[in-house]
Design a protein around this motif. Structure first.
Motif, mmCIF file in Angstrom:
data_model
loop_
_atom_site.group_PDB
_atom_site.id
_atom_site.type_symbol
_atom_site.label_atom_id
_atom_site.label_comp_id
_atom_site.label_asym_id
_atom_site.label_seq_id
_atom_site.Cartn_x
_atom_site.Cartn_y
_atom_site.Cartn_z
ATOM 1 N N PHE A 114 3.440 20.683 46.659
ATOM 2 C CA PHE A 114 4.859 20.848 47.000
ATOM 3 C C PHE A 114 5.129 20.393 48.435
ATOM 4 O O PHE A 114 6.148 19.756 48.711
ATOM 5 N N THR A 115 4.228 20.724 49.344
ATOM 6 C CA THR A 115 4.396 20.329 50.746
ATOM 7 C C THR A 115 4.414 18.812 50.893
ATOM 8 O O THR A 115 5.248 18.246 51.618
ATOM 9 N N ILE A 116 3.503 18.145 50.190
ATOM 10 C CA ILE A 116 3.453 16.677 50.243
ATOM 11 C C ILE A 116 4.756 16.075 49.719
ATOM 12 O O ILE A 116 5.322 15.155 50.324
ATOM 13 N N LEU A 117 5.253 16.599 48.604
ATOM 14 C CA LEU A 117 6.494 16.078 48.023
ATOM 15 C C LEU A 117 7.697 16.330 48.936
ATOM 16 O O LEU A 117 8.562 15.456 49.086
ATOM 17 N N LEU A 133 17.530 6.254 47.945
ATOM 18 C CA LEU A 133 17.547 6.481 46.495
ATOM 19 C C LEU A 133 16.192 6.970 45.989
ATOM 20 O O LEU A 133 16.125 7.736 45.013
ATOM 21 N N ILE A 134 15.113 6.540 46.662
ATOM 22 C CA ILE A 134 13.778 6.964 46.238
ATOM 23 C C ILE A 134 13.603 8.466 46.447
ATOM 24 O O ILE A 134 12.808 9.111 45.751
ATOM 25 N N SER A 135 14.351 9.038 47.388
ATOM 26 C CA SER A 135 14.232 10.474 47.658
ATOM 27 C C SER A 135 14.576 11.300 46.419
ATOM 28 O O SER A 135 14.026 12.388 46.220
ATOM 29 N N TYR A 136 15.486 10.800 45.568
ATOM 30 C CA TYR A 136 15.842 11.532 44.351
ATOM 31 C C TYR A 136 14.677 11.590 43.365
ATOM 32 O O TYR A 136 14.597 12.509 42.547
ATOM 33 N N LEU A 137 13.789 10.605 43.450
ATOM 34 C CA LEU A 137 12.596 10.633 42.610
ATOM 35 C C LEU A 137 11.725 11.835 42.960
ATOM 36 O O LEU A 137 11.161 12.485 42.066
ATOM 37 N N PHE A 138 11.654 12.151 44.247
ATOM 38 C CA PHE A 138 10.849 13.298 44.667
ATOM 39 C C PHE A 138 11.477 14.618 44.226
ATOM 40 O O PHE A 138 10.773 15.590 43.957
ATOM 41 N N MET A 142 9.512 17.306 41.987
ATOM 42 C CA MET A 142 9.420 18.724 42.351
ATOM 43 C C MET A 142 9.876 19.615 41.202
ATOM 44 O O MET A 142 9.298 20.683 40.965
ATOM 45 N N ALA A 143 10.919 19.183 40.485
ATOM 46 C CA ALA A 143 11.372 19.947 39.313
ATOM 47 C C ALA A 143 10.291 19.970 38.238
ATOM 48 O O ALA A 143 10.021 21.012 37.611
ATOM 49 N N LEU A 144 9.655 18.816 38.018
ATOM 50 C CA LEU A 144 8.569 18.724 37.038
ATOM 51 C C LEU A 144 7.391 19.602 37.451
ATOM 52 O O LEU A 144 6.783 20.288 36.616
ATOM 53 N N LEU A 145 7.098 19.601 38.740
ATOM 54 C CA LEU A 145 5.999 20.424 39.247
ATOM 55 C C LEU A 145 6.319 21.915 39.107
ATOM 56 O O LEU A 145 5.429 22.723 38.812
ATOM 57 N N ALA A 146 7.583 22.271 39.287
ATOM 58 C CA ALA A 146 7.995 23.668 39.120
ATOM 59 C C ALA A 146 7.798 24.120 37.676
ATOM 60 O O ALA A 146 7.328 25.241 37.420
ATOM 61 N N VAL A 147 8.129 23.256 36.711
ATOM 62 C CA VAL A 147 7.923 23.596 35.299
ATOM 63 C C VAL A 147 6.428 23.733 35.003
ATOM 64 O O VAL A 147 6.009 24.652 34.277
ATOM 65 N N SER A 148 5.621 22.832 35.560
ATOM 66 C CA SER A 148 4.178 22.947 35.356
ATOM 67 C C SER A 148 3.635 24.223 35.980
ATOM 68 O O SER A 148 2.669 24.811 35.480
ATOM 69 N N LEU A 149 4.253 24.675 37.077
ATOM 70 C CA LEU A 149 3.863 25.946 37.681
ATOM 71 C C LEU A 149 4.164 27.108 36.738
ATOM 72 O O LEU A 149 3.342 28.027 36.578
ATOM 73 N N PHE A 150 5.319 27.067 36.067
ATOM 74 C CA PHE A 150 5.641 28.091 35.068
ATOM 75 C C PHE A 150 4.626 28.071 33.930
ATOM 76 O O PHE A 150 4.190 29.134 33.457
ATOM 77 N N ASN A 151 4.255 26.865 33.486
ATOM 78 C CA ASN A 151 3.242 26.754 32.427
ATOM 79 C C ASN A 151 1.889 27.269 32.899
ATOM 80 O O ASN A 151 1.128 27.858 32.121
ATOM 81 N N PHE A 152 1.590 27.034 34.171
ATOM 82 C CA PHE A 152 0.329 27.541 34.737
ATOM 83 C C PHE A 152 0.292 29.062 34.684
ATOM 84 O O PHE A 152 -0.700 29.660 34.248
ATOM 85 N N THR A 184 13.234 24.070 29.833
ATOM 86 C CA THR A 184 12.798 25.111 30.765
ATOM 87 C C THR A 184 13.455 24.923 32.125
ATOM 88 O O THR A 184 13.960 25.879 32.730
ATOM 89 N N ALA A 185 13.454 23.678 32.613
ATOM 90 C CA ALA A 185 14.054 23.386 33.922
ATOM 91 C C ALA A 185 15.549 23.687 33.925
ATOM 92 O O ALA A 185 16.074 24.288 34.881
ATOM 93 N N ILE A 186 16.243 23.314 32.859
ATOM 94 C CA ILE A 186 17.700 23.517 32.796
ATOM 95 C C ILE A 186 18.037 25.001 32.713
ATOM 96 O O ILE A 186 18.886 25.510 33.466
ATOM 97 N N MET A 187 17.381 25.721 31.805
ATOM 98 C CA MET A 187 17.711 27.140 31.620
ATOM 99 C C MET A 187 17.341 27.975 32.842
ATOM 100 O O MET A 187 18.138 28.812 33.301
#
Length: 264
Positions: A114-117, A133-138, A142-152, A184-187
């Motif tokens: 998360f810190t790197i992102l 515009l590339i900043s929106y990719l990060f 981060m949203a994808l990483l947050a969902v993976s954290l929930f799965n973890f 998961t991210a939306i809800m």
């Protein structure tokens, strides 16, 4: 004796309010050191104070917030699996103790990523204006990483695996099931947004937000888990049927060969 009708409905609602609020309060109490450090981020007036609070809260998070969140998910797991009357305090603190090391180690790795992102996001947003515009990719990462954290967290309380296996499987599950990850991210994002959208709704944060997010996240994870289980059972049944058919065919061939030998 089970209450029915309107009073029964009110009783069930009051039970769920109690379950959600007690579990959420336990999560907050066990995360108090992190909350004390993250609170200045919300009210920070200067960028220096903001960065200092973020750095300190990131350091302390794996040792307080992450084990408490794993314990929170353990209670949500009971609810999703139908054990709604499971003892809250016992379930929470037993899993807090059992999952502490794994959630701490996983938390350290997630904080680093998360810190790197976040650093890359700020660099592209502020320093490299031509590549904003590339900043929106990060943000998406981060949203994808947050969902993976929930799965973890869901896997920590549901499986008996080594920590790095849990981390790898959480990432693979998040990427491999994009629609579930998106839902998961939306809800969860909607619940957090509503909780912080106005001062009138801020009461949700100490009483409901964390427990509701955990229940939603584990519910989505458990839906994936059940589907994978069904697929595995179908594959095992098909394999067993094919093996039985092979044995039957070999038995018929053997009997046929024996019959030819007897005629000779």
């Amino acid at each position: 004796m089970e209450m029915r009708g309107l009073m029964g409905g009110f009783y069930k609602i009051s039970e769920w309010i109690m379950r959600l609020s007690v579990t959420n309060l336990l999560w907050i109490v066990c995360s108090i050191p992190y909350i004390f450090l993250i609170f200045p981020v919300i009210v920070a007036q200067s960028s220096d104070a903001l960065m200092t609070s973020l750095i300190l809260s990131s350091i302390i998070a794996p040792f307080t917030l992450f084990p408490a969140t794993a314990a929170l998910f353990s209670v949500a797991r009971k609810w999703v699996m139908g054990e709604v009357d499971a003892p809250l305090l016992r379930t929470f603190f037993r899993n807090y103790k059992e999952c502490y090391v794994q959630s701490m180690v996983g938390g350290i790795l997630y904080v680093i990523i998360f810190t790197i992102l976040i650093v890359d996001f700020r660099v592209y947003l502020v320093k490299l204006e031509s590549l904003q515009l590339i900043s929106y990719l990060f943000i998406a990462l981060m949203a994808l990483l947050a969902v993976s954290l929930f799965n973890f967290f869901s896997m920590v309380v549901h499986y008996q695996m080594k920590t790095f296996q849990l981390l790898k499987n959480a990432l693979l599950l998040t990427i491999g099931r994009p629609f579930r990850s998106l839902s998961t991210a939306i809800m969860c994002g909607f619940v957090v947004y509503i909780s912080f959208s106005s001062a009138k709704l801020m009461f949700l944060v100490p009483f409901f937000t964390g427990s509701i997010v955990a229940a939603i996240a584990f519910w989505n994870f458990y839906a994936i888990y059940m589907k994978l289980q069904q697929q595995a059972e179908k594959a095992a049944a098909a394999e067993a049927e094919a093996l039985q058919e092979k044995i039957d065919n070999e038995g018929i061939e053997f009997l046929t060969e024996e019959g030819h030998s007897a005629k000779k």
